[in-house]
Scaffold this motif. Structure first.
Motif: not given
Length: 165
Positions: A84-89, A95-98
């Motif tokens: 899991r990556g960090t949740v970003e706006d 919201v988006r996560e990589t």
């Protein structure tokens, strides 16, 4: 009968099955009632082995990830290969996560695996070869003991045992 037997401990996933799991998850996101009219989406980059997940809010993002994990499990892709990556706006109040797909054994983990195998006091040798660990020994039973030990006490990401000879 061969004098020495060996196997390779590797950490890899089947990318075609992962692609199929992503396509199924994308389809479910497109047809599910609670995702209608939202920005819930999954993009899979095979070259970088990354997944970009976008949703309207964090709760929906978690739901999309759970859908993806369910499809991965059904296709036989290890779920614990996802990092899991960090949740970003993102734009438009989304919201988006990589997420990254783990592949290969890290060098620190490879050294720990070799050390643990030596502590088993079996007549086997372990050596690090790039992103895998090769274990050799005269008896198949001892190699199978090493495999079962690594299945229970190995790293948190999935391990496979290939090239058993």
């Amino acid at each position: 009968m061969a004098d020495n037997h060996s196997f390779d401990a590797v950490s890899e996933i089947n990318h075609s099955e992962m692609h199929n799991a992503v396509v199924q998850a994308q389809h479910e996101c497109a047809v599910r009632y609670d995702f209608k009219g939202t920005r819930a989406s999954i993009e899979f980059n095979k070259k970088d082995a990354t997944l970009k997940i976008e949703a309207d809010h964090k709760g929906q993002l978690e739901t999309v990830i759970e859908v993806l994990k369910e499809k991965m499990a059904r296709r036989g892709v290890p779920v614990n290969a996802l990092i899991r990556g960090t949740v970003e706006d993102a734009t438009h109040d989304t919201v988006r996560e990589t997420l990254t797909l783990h592949s290969g054994i890290d060098s620190d983990d490879a050294r720990k695996i070799v050390k643990d195998i030596k502590q088993l006091k079996l007549k086997v040798q372990a050596q690090i070869m790039d992103d895998k660990v090769r274990v050799t020994g005269k008896k198949l039973d001892e190699l199978q003991q090493v495999m079962s030990y690594l299945k229970e006490n190995g790293p948190k990401y999935p391990l496979q045992f290939v090239n058993l000879t």
